[in-house]
Design a protein around this motif. Structure first.
Motif, PDB file in Angstrom:
ATOM      1  N   SER A  62     -42.206  35.185  10.176  1.00  0.00           N
ATOM      2  CA  SER A  62     -43.624  35.418  10.467  1.00  0.00           C
ATOM      3  C   SER A  62     -44.525  34.759   9.431  1.00  0.00           C
ATOM      4  N   THR A  66     -47.228  32.034  10.558  1.00  0.00           N
ATOM      5  CA  THR A  66     -48.639  32.205  10.209  1.00  0.00           C
ATOM      6  C   THR A  66     -49.171  31.008   9.438  1.00  0.00           C
ATOM      7  N   LEU A  82     -49.740  33.879  18.646  1.00  0.00           N
ATOM      8  CA  LEU A  82     -49.398  35.043  19.462  1.00  0.00           C
ATOM      9  C   LEU A  82     -48.180  35.738  18.879  1.00  0.00           C
ATOM     10  N   ASP A  83     -48.363  36.982  18.481  1.00  0.00           N
ATOM     11  CA  ASP A  83     -47.294  37.788  17.884  1.00  0.00           C
ATOM     12  C   ASP A  83     -46.507  38.460  18.999  1.00  0.00           C
ATOM     13  N   ASP A  85     -43.406  39.734  18.423  1.00  0.00           N
ATOM     14  CA  ASP A  85     -42.442  40.650  17.813  1.00  0.00           C
ATOM     15  C   ASP A  85     -42.938  42.070  18.078  1.00  0.00           C
ATOM     16  N   PRO A  89     -44.411  44.003  14.619  1.00  0.00           N
ATOM     17  CA  PRO A  89     -45.487  43.014  14.499  1.00  0.00           C
ATOM     18  C   PRO A  89     -45.968  42.861  13.058  1.00  0.00           C
ATOM     19  N   ILE A  91     -48.090  39.927  12.141  1.00  0.00           N
ATOM     20  CA  ILE A  91     -49.238  39.030  12.076  1.00  0.00           C
ATOM     21  C   ILE A  91     -50.521  39.722  11.619  1.00  0.00           C
ATOM     22  N   SER A 120     -55.862  34.902  17.027  1.00  0.00           N
ATOM     23  CA  SER A 120     -54.562  35.586  17.073  1.00  0.00           C
ATOM     24  C   SER A 120     -54.658  36.857  17.895  1.00  0.00           C
ATOM     25  N   SER A 122     -51.970  40.440  18.707  1.00  0.00           N
ATOM     26  CA  SER A 122     -50.710  41.112  18.398  1.00  0.00           C
ATOM     27  C   SER A 122     -50.744  42.527  18.935  1.00  0.00           C
ATOM     28  N   ASN A 125     -52.392  45.051  16.766  1.00  0.00           N
ATOM     29  CA  ASN A 125     -53.824  45.313  16.808  1.00  0.00           C
ATOM     30  C   ASN A 125     -54.197  46.325  17.877  1.00  0.00           C
ATOM     31  N   ASP A 162     -44.864  33.696  17.614  1.00  0.00           N
ATOM     32  CA  ASP A 162     -44.002  34.322  16.616  1.00  0.00           C
ATOM     33  C   ASP A 162     -43.038  35.242  17.353  1.00  0.00           C
TER      34      ASP A 162
END
Length: 310
Positions: A62, A66, A82-83, A85, A89, A91, A120, A122, A125, A162
């Protein structure tokens, strides 16, 4: 599932279709994997897609994803990160967006967060930071598809994905769903990590995603007292190059272990976002190399299409 998401969202983050998912992922077995690949989609207004993957956790995937994305952004390119995972996560912490939620457009599209010159999004968020996700594979696959299809990126030159560690549901869903220009494999020189690299490269080859190369992370450490370079992760200086050669791919970067990079990452300020920081140079070199490789891959595809026409 919706209890995981912030109650003050302007609109429901995920549509009902995400709750009623069937079995979205077919089982892939050896040479028969290609038989199960449906027609892949292209994301509208996104020129190039590159997946950053690792076959084992803890190798700094990651952090590489990033800093690659921010480096591309610093090169005056329009970049999204784009995360994917879902279970882990990273990011939001790496970009310093942990406390920001996700808003949606009137068309129920996710609006990415803009920071450090890139956009981004994730799952991190969308949930409380202290909450863990206890989801089975089909639900994870559904969330991945929704993040891909329902995000309003605008115009992008590069979308960096990611991926989670391993070769599981997320990778298979992507292989089934999305046209990707290439993948990057991140590893350390440790033999335990390299054993999984072989599986990862073979997986991408099987699902017909070109492997742009292997990124050797935490390749070496320079002692601040004696100024000597040390290989502290096991293996030897040629470990990754030897594995790459056997697999028919290239080692395209050797990134050192630098404590200051970890400190910056924890602060949510990537070194590549810090103008004049010499620690960022290896990532900018990687970004330029990625641009070259993807350009070459596209030219090869165009030549193949011309041959087929003739």
């Amino acid at each position: 599932m919706l209890s995981y998401f912030k109650s003050n969202s302007l609109k429901s983050v995920f549509s009902k279709s995400c709750l009623g998912l069937g079995l979205l992922v077919r089982h892939f077995h050896g040479d028969h994997a290609k038989d199960f690949l449906p027609e892949k989609i292209e994301l509208p207004n996104v020129s190039r897609v590159i997946a950053v993957s690792s076959c084992k956790g803890g190798v700094g995937k990651s952090t590489v994803a990033t800093n690659l994305a921010v480096s591309l952004g610093q090169l005056n390119l329009r970049v999204g990160l784009l995360d994917l995972d879902i279970y882990g996560p990273s990011i939001p912490m790496l970009l310093g967006t942990s406390e920001k939620g996700i808003n949606v457009t009137d068309e129920n599209k996710f609006i990415p967060i803009k920071k450090h010159g890139i956009s981004s999004i994730s799952i991190g968020n969308m949930i409380e930071q202290s909450k863990g996700l206890i989801w089975r594979g089909p639900l994870v696959s559904g969330v991945v598809k929704q993040l891909l299809n329902d995000t309003d990126w605008g115009e992008l030159d590069y979308l960096v994905l990611d991926l989670p560690p391993g070769t599981g549901d997320t990778q298979i869903t992507l292989a089934q769903t999305l046209k990707m220009d290439a993948s990057l494999i991140v590893t350390t020189p440790q033999r335990l990590a390299l054993a999984d690299v072989i599986r990862g490269v073979e997986m991408f080859k099987t699902v017909e995603v070109p492997v742009a190369g292997i990124v050797e992370n935490m390749s070496w450490f320079r002692c601040p007292n004696c100024n000597t370079k040390h290989n502290f992760m096991g293996g030897h200086a040629q470990s990754v190059k030897d594995v790459a050669a056997k697999l028919g791919v290239k080692q395209i970067a050797q990134l050192p272990f630098v404590p200051e990079i970890a400190v910056s990452s924890d602060r949510g300020v990537p070194v590549t976002a810090q103008l004049g920081n010499q620690l960022a140079q290896p990532y900018f070199s990687l970004a330029n190399r990625v641009i070259e490789i993807i350009t070459e891959l596209r030219l090869e595809k165009e030549k193949e299409k011309e041959k087929e026409k003739n």
